[in-house]
Design a protein around this motif. Structure first.
Motif, mmCIF file in Angstrom:
data_model
loop_
_atom_site.group_PDB
_atom_site.id
_atom_site.type_symbol
_atom_site.label_atom_id
_atom_site.label_comp_id
_atom_site.label_asym_id
_atom_site.label_seq_id
_atom_site.Cartn_x
_atom_site.Cartn_y
_atom_site.Cartn_z
ATOM 1 N N LEU A 154 0.928 -1.166 0.077
ATOM 2 C CA LEU A 154 0.020 0.075 -0.020
ATOM 3 C C LEU A 154 0.896 1.230 0.016
ATOM 4 O O LEU A 154 1.539 1.530 0.857
ATOM 5 C CB LEU A 154 -0.863 0.019 1.302
ATOM 6 N N PRO A 155 0.944 2.039 -1.105
ATOM 7 C CA PRO A 155 1.847 3.113 -1.173
ATOM 8 C C PRO A 155 1.254 4.466 -0.123
ATOM 9 O O PRO A 155 0.073 4.506 -0.083
ATOM 10 C CB PRO A 155 1.642 3.691 -2.392
ATOM 11 N N LYS A 156 2.386 4.927 0.277
ATOM 12 C CA LYS A 156 2.038 6.148 1.355
ATOM 13 C C LYS A 156 2.927 7.279 0.680
ATOM 14 O O LYS A 156 3.816 7.050 0.071
ATOM 15 C CB LYS A 156 2.397 5.863 2.809
ATOM 16 N N THR A 163 2.440 1.517 -12.882
ATOM 17 C CA THR A 163 1.204 0.676 -13.889
ATOM 18 C C THR A 163 0.033 1.150 -13.795
ATOM 19 O O THR A 163 -0.555 1.447 -12.591
ATOM 20 C CB THR A 163 1.120 -0.743 -13.271
ATOM 21 N N LYS A 164 -0.666 1.914 -14.672
ATOM 22 C CA LYS A 164 -2.079 2.573 -14.644
ATOM 23 C C LYS A 164 -3.242 1.811 -14.141
ATOM 24 O O LYS A 164 -3.761 2.370 -13.109
ATOM 25 C CB LYS A 164 -2.314 2.924 -16.071
ATOM 26 N N LEU A 165 -3.065 0.305 -14.390
ATOM 27 C CA LEU A 165 -4.215 -0.200 -13.859
ATOM 28 C C LEU A 165 -4.019 -0.441 -12.257
ATOM 29 O O LEU A 165 -5.321 -0.256 -11.391
ATOM 30 C CB LEU A 165 -4.326 -1.834 -14.333
ATOM 31 N N TYR A 166 -2.922 -0.715 -11.675
ATOM 32 C CA TYR A 166 -2.781 -0.790 -10.207
ATOM 33 C C TYR A 166 -2.858 0.432 -9.635
ATOM 34 O O TYR A 166 -3.423 0.419 -8.373
ATOM 35 C CB TYR A 166 -1.132 -1.340 -9.954
ATOM 36 N N GLN A 167 -2.433 1.509 -10.290
ATOM 37 C CA GLN A 167 -2.610 2.929 -9.583
ATOM 38 C C GLN A 167 -4.242 3.235 -9.276
ATOM 39 O O GLN A 167 -4.499 4.006 -8.664
ATOM 40 C CB GLN A 167 -2.115 4.092 -10.382
ATOM 41 N N THR A 168 -5.049 2.798 -10.189
ATOM 42 C CA THR A 168 -6.231 3.037 -10.322
ATOM 43 C C THR A 168 -6.963 2.199 -9.150
ATOM 44 O O THR A 168 -7.571 2.809 -8.383
ATOM 45 C CB THR A 168 -7.003 2.362 -11.794
ATOM 46 N N PHE A 169 -6.648 0.948 -8.831
ATOM 47 C CA PHE A 169 -7.029 0.262 -7.683
ATOM 48 C C PHE A 169 -6.426 0.809 -6.421
ATOM 49 O O PHE A 169 -7.342 0.929 -5.583
ATOM 50 C CB PHE A 169 -6.598 -1.177 -7.680
ATOM 51 N N ILE A 170 -5.374 1.599 -6.457
ATOM 52 C CA ILE A 170 -4.871 2.240 -5.325
ATOM 53 C C ILE A 170 -5.891 3.303 -4.746
ATOM 54 O O ILE A 170 -6.325 3.605 -3.878
ATOM 55 C CB ILE A 170 -3.342 2.673 -5.486
ATOM 56 N N VAL A 171 -6.097 4.301 -5.880
ATOM 57 C CA VAL A 171 -6.762 5.301 -5.660
ATOM 58 C C VAL A 171 -8.270 4.745 -4.907
ATOM 59 O O VAL A 171 -8.867 5.460 -4.004
ATOM 60 C CB VAL A 171 -7.152 6.231 -7.006
ATOM 61 N N ILE A 172 -8.825 3.927 -5.770
ATOM 62 C CA ILE A 172 -10.302 3.430 -5.111
ATOM 63 C C ILE A 172 -10.020 2.765 -3.712
ATOM 64 O O ILE A 172 -10.983 3.183 -3.023
ATOM 65 C CB ILE A 172 -10.727 2.199 -6.176
ATOM 66 N N ILE A 189 1.770 -4.806 3.436
ATOM 67 C CA ILE A 189 2.704 -4.086 4.143
ATOM 68 C C ILE A 189 2.495 -2.587 3.301
ATOM 69 O O ILE A 189 1.702 -2.628 2.140
ATOM 70 C CB ILE A 189 4.074 -4.434 4.002
ATOM 71 N N ASP A 190 2.802 -1.698 3.874
ATOM 72 C CA ASP A 190 2.742 -0.334 3.297
ATOM 73 C C ASP A 190 4.328 0.154 2.789
ATOM 74 O O ASP A 190 5.482 -0.524 3.027
ATOM 75 C CB ASP A 190 2.492 0.859 4.048
ATOM 76 N N SER A 191 4.391 1.263 1.813
ATOM 77 C CA SER A 191 5.415 1.588 0.922
ATOM 78 C C SER A 191 6.687 1.948 2.237
ATOM 79 O O SER A 191 7.818 1.620 1.970
ATOM 80 C CB SER A 191 5.477 2.463 -0.037
#
Length: 222
Positions: A154-156, A163-172, A189-191
């Motif tokens: 999980l990015p912090k 990766t656009k698809l992964y970033q979209t899931f992250i935002v959601i 874990i987080d970043s």
């Protein structure tokens, strides 16, 4: 410590770079990659190279490195095994073999992934290739080598996936990040944790050469 990072523009690489720049025990950070990070801190030294396997011009600088954090990686989706092997195994080992000749006293930390196949015999192509890469790295005469096998990250702190698809899931999913970490403590874990853990194992070592998500969290101290 003097740290070398490959892949500092990727999601994991961004995370590791951020923590290295914040850590007072990290004196210098050298980044090697094909694209720029645009960081400007005084202890940060960046080399944007067309051929990242040709490290000969940097031999003197790399001879003082204490640890290499190798964060380069690609998704295997839609990729042939031959091409994935060339990027994941051949490229990594080319660089690692060069580094161990320049500075065998460094610690090498490699980011793989959960379910990597150490037997190299399983049905999953990416897992076999990653396992082969891990096994080969652990045989090199570095001071020490650690394989990081995170599950979901999980990015912090503004870290983003390329990766656009992964970033979209992250935002959601961002609103429920705390719940995901609570529900799946052994897989998520987080970043920040992965960055802190790399610094910790480079500085202090770790009882295991292969670290799963629970080990990464433990090593991070967070």
């Amino acid at each position: 410590m003097n740290i070398l990072i490959f892949g500092a523009t990727g999601m994991v690489g961004q995370s590791v770079l951020r923590e290295c720049l914040l850590d007072p025990q990290v004196n210098n950070v050298v980044s090697i990659g094909r694209s720029a990070t645009h960081q400007t801190q005084s202890k940060f030294h960046e080399h944007v190279l067309k051929d990242i396997t040709d490290l000969s011009p940097l031999t003197d600088e790399l001879s003082s490195i204490d640890a290499c954090f190798f964060c380069l990686g690609v998704s295997s989706v839609g990729m042939s095994e031959e091409k994935y092997h060339a990027i994941t195994y051949d490229l990594t080992m080319n660089i690692a073999n060069t580094l161990v000749k320049i500075q065998p006293k460094m610690t090498f930390v490699y980011v793989t992934g959960a379910s990597t196949d150490s037997t190299e015999q399983g049905s999953s192509m990416w897992a076999r290739v990653k396992g082969k890469t891990e096994n080969a790295l652990l045989k090199l005469p570095f001071k020490s080598a650690f394989m990081f096998r995170p599950g979901a990250i999980l990015p912090k702190n503004g870290v983003k996936s390329k990766t656009k698809l992964y970033q979209t899931f992250i935002v959601i999913l961002r609103p429920i990040f705390p719940l995901l970490q609570k529900w799946f403590p052994n897989a998520v874990i987080d970043s920040e944790q992965i960055g802190r853990a790399m610094i910790a194992v480079a500085r202090d070592g770790y009882p295991k050469a292969i670290l799963e998500s629970t080990d990464i969290r433990e090593a991070s101290g967070k």
